[in-house]
Write a protein that holds these residues in place. Structure first.
Motif, PDB file in Angstrom:
ATOM      1  N   ILE A   1       0.838  -1.202   0.000  1.00  0.00           N
ATOM      2  CA  ILE A   1       0.000   0.000   0.000  1.00  0.00           C
ATOM      3  C   ILE A   1       0.868   1.246   0.000  1.00  0.00           C
ATOM      4  O   ILE A   1       0.575   2.219  -0.714  1.00  0.00           O
ATOM      5  N   ASN A   2       1.937   1.241   0.768  1.00  0.00           N
ATOM      6  CA  ASN A   2       2.846   2.390   0.796  1.00  0.00           C
ATOM      7  C   ASN A   2       3.437   2.634  -0.593  1.00  0.00           C
ATOM      8  O   ASN A   2       3.518   3.781  -1.050  1.00  0.00           O
ATOM      9  N   ASP A   3       3.820   1.570  -1.277  1.00  0.00           N
ATOM     10  CA  ASP A   3       4.386   1.703  -2.619  1.00  0.00           C
ATOM     11  C   ASP A   3       3.354   2.260  -3.598  1.00  0.00           C
ATOM     12  O   ASP A   3       3.668   3.147  -4.397  1.00  0.00           O
ATOM     13  N   VAL A   4       2.138   1.764  -3.532  1.00  0.00           N
ATOM     14  CA  VAL A   4       1.080   2.253  -4.426  1.00  0.00           C
ATOM     15  C   VAL A   4       0.767   3.714  -4.151  1.00  0.00           C
ATOM     16  O   VAL A   4       0.573   4.513  -5.081  1.00  0.00           O
ATOM     17  N   LEU A   5       0.730   4.098  -2.870  1.00  0.00           N
ATOM     18  CA  LEU A   5       0.432   5.490  -2.529  1.00  0.00           C
ATOM     19  C   LEU A   5       1.532   6.433  -3.024  1.00  0.00           C
ATOM     20  O   LEU A   5       1.254   7.535  -3.486  1.00  0.00           O
ATOM     21  N   LYS A   6       2.781   5.995  -2.923  1.00  0.00           N
ATOM     22  CA  LYS A   6       3.883   6.833  -3.393  1.00  0.00           C
ATOM     23  C   LYS A   6       3.874   6.964  -4.916  1.00  0.00           C
ATOM     24  O   LYS A   6       4.061   8.048  -5.454  1.00  0.00           O
ATOM     25  N   LYS A   7       3.676   5.860  -5.609  1.00  0.00           N
ATOM     26  CA  LYS A   7       3.689   5.890  -7.072  1.00  0.00           C
ATOM     27  C   LYS A   7       2.447   6.569  -7.636  1.00  0.00           C
ATOM     28  O   LYS A   7       2.493   7.138  -8.727  1.00  0.00           O
ATOM     29  N   GLY A   8       1.338   6.532  -6.904  1.00  0.00           N
ATOM     30  CA  GLY A   8       0.100   7.141  -7.372  1.00  0.00           C
ATOM     31  C   GLY A   8      -0.004   8.612  -7.055  1.00  0.00           C
ATOM     32  O   GLY A   8      -0.967   9.264  -7.442  1.00  0.00           O
ATOM     33  N   ASP A   9       0.969   9.150  -6.334  1.00  0.00           N
ATOM     34  CA  ASP A   9       1.000  10.571  -5.978  1.00  0.00           C
ATOM     35  C   ASP A   9      -0.306  10.987  -5.274  1.00  0.00           C
ATOM     36  O   ASP A   9      -0.952  11.967  -5.639  1.00  0.00           O
ATOM     37  N   VAL A  10      -0.679  10.219  -4.259  1.00  0.00           N
ATOM     38  CA  VAL A  10      -1.926  10.443  -3.517  1.00  0.00           C
ATOM     39  C   VAL A  10      -1.718  11.593  -2.530  1.00  0.00           C
ATOM     40  O   VAL A  10      -0.676  11.674  -1.886  1.00  0.00           O
ATOM     41  N   PRO A  11      -2.708  12.490  -2.393  1.00  0.00           N
ATOM     42  CA  PRO A  11      -2.584  13.587  -1.426  1.00  0.00           C
ATOM     43  C   PRO A  11      -2.509  13.064   0.012  1.00  0.00           C
ATOM     44  O   PRO A  11      -2.893  11.928   0.298  1.00  0.00           O
ATOM     45  N   LYS A  12      -2.034  13.911   0.920  1.00  0.00           N
ATOM     46  CA  LYS A  12      -1.834  13.500   2.313  1.00  0.00           C
ATOM     47  C   LYS A  12      -3.133  13.044   2.968  1.00  0.00           C
ATOM     48  O   LYS A  12      -3.143  12.071   3.715  1.00  0.00           O
ATOM     49  N   PHE A  13      -4.220  13.739   2.732  1.00  0.00           N
ATOM     50  CA  PHE A  13      -5.483  13.363   3.354  1.00  0.00           C
ATOM     51  C   PHE A  13      -5.900  11.957   2.921  1.00  0.00           C
ATOM     52  O   PHE A  13      -6.344  11.150   3.750  1.00  0.00           O
ATOM     53  N   GLY A  14      -5.728  11.644   1.666  1.00  0.00           N
ATOM     54  CA  GLY A  14      -6.057  10.311   1.170  1.00  0.00           C
ATOM     55  C   GLY A  14      -5.171   9.236   1.778  1.00  0.00           C
ATOM     56  O   GLY A  14      -5.627   8.144   2.093  1.00  0.00           O
ATOM     57  N   ARG A  15      -3.892   9.572   1.961  1.00  0.00           N
ATOM     58  CA  ARG A  15      -2.974   8.625   2.599  1.00  0.00           C
ATOM     59  C   ARG A  15      -3.399   8.350   4.033  1.00  0.00           C
ATOM     60  O   ARG A  15      -3.368   7.208   4.487  1.00  0.00           O
ATOM     61  N   TYR A  16      -3.790   9.406   4.757  1.00  0.00           N
ATOM     62  CA  TYR A  16      -4.223   9.223   6.146  1.00  0.00           C
ATOM     63  C   TYR A  16      -5.460   8.340   6.219  1.00  0.00           C
ATOM     64  O   TYR A  16      -5.559   7.482   7.096  1.00  0.00           O
ATOM     65  N   ILE A  17      -6.377   8.516   5.302  1.00  0.00           N
ATOM     66  CA  ILE A  17      -7.589   7.691   5.288  1.00  0.00           C
ATOM     67  C   ILE A  17      -7.228   6.232   5.003  1.00  0.00           C
ATOM     68  O   ILE A  17      -7.737   5.316   5.668  1.00  0.00           O
ATOM     69  N   VAL A  18      -6.347   5.999   4.051  1.00  0.00           N
ATOM     70  CA  VAL A  18      -5.950   4.635   3.714  1.00  0.00           C
ATOM     71  C   VAL A  18      -5.277   3.963   4.908  1.00  0.00           C
ATOM     72  O   VAL A  18      -5.588   2.822   5.264  1.00  0.00           O
ATOM     73  N   TRP A  19      -4.357   4.661   5.563  1.00  0.00           N
ATOM     74  CA  TRP A  19      -3.666   4.075   6.714  1.00  0.00           C
ATOM     75  C   TRP A  19      -4.609   3.876   7.893  1.00  0.00           C
ATOM     76  O   TRP A  19      -4.465   2.916   8.657  1.00  0.00           O
TER      77      TRP A  19
END
Length: 73
Positions: free
Chosen positions: A29-47
């Motif tokens: 998931i961390n790799d996908v979030l980095k490669k997908g250039d996801v905003p911080k808010f979206g990353r927080y929701i995913v985690w």
């Protein structure tokens, strides 16, 4: 007596195996979030969702262990 040790070994192996799976899922998931250039808010929701899923599984295991230790289940 040996059967009890085998059962405990299998249980611990299951728990460590599942912990390893959760670890690798987190890495993916961390790799996908980095490669997908996801905003911080979206990353927080995913985690948050990942953490809640893992904590629910851990809580279920602890509740089950306490109930079996008390002779309820």
């Amino acid at each position: 007596m040996a059967n009890q040790y085998i059962q405990q070994f299998e249980t611990m192996g299951l728990y460590f195996g599942l912990a390893g799976i959760f670890f690798f899922i987190g890495m993916a998931i961390n790799d996908v979030l980095k490669k997908g250039d996801v905003p911080k808010f979206g990353r927080y929701i995913v985690w948050l969702v990942l953490f809640l899923g893992c904590s629910g599984f851990i809580a279920k295991g602890l509740i089950q262990a306490f109930w079996q230790g008390a002779g309820v289940g």
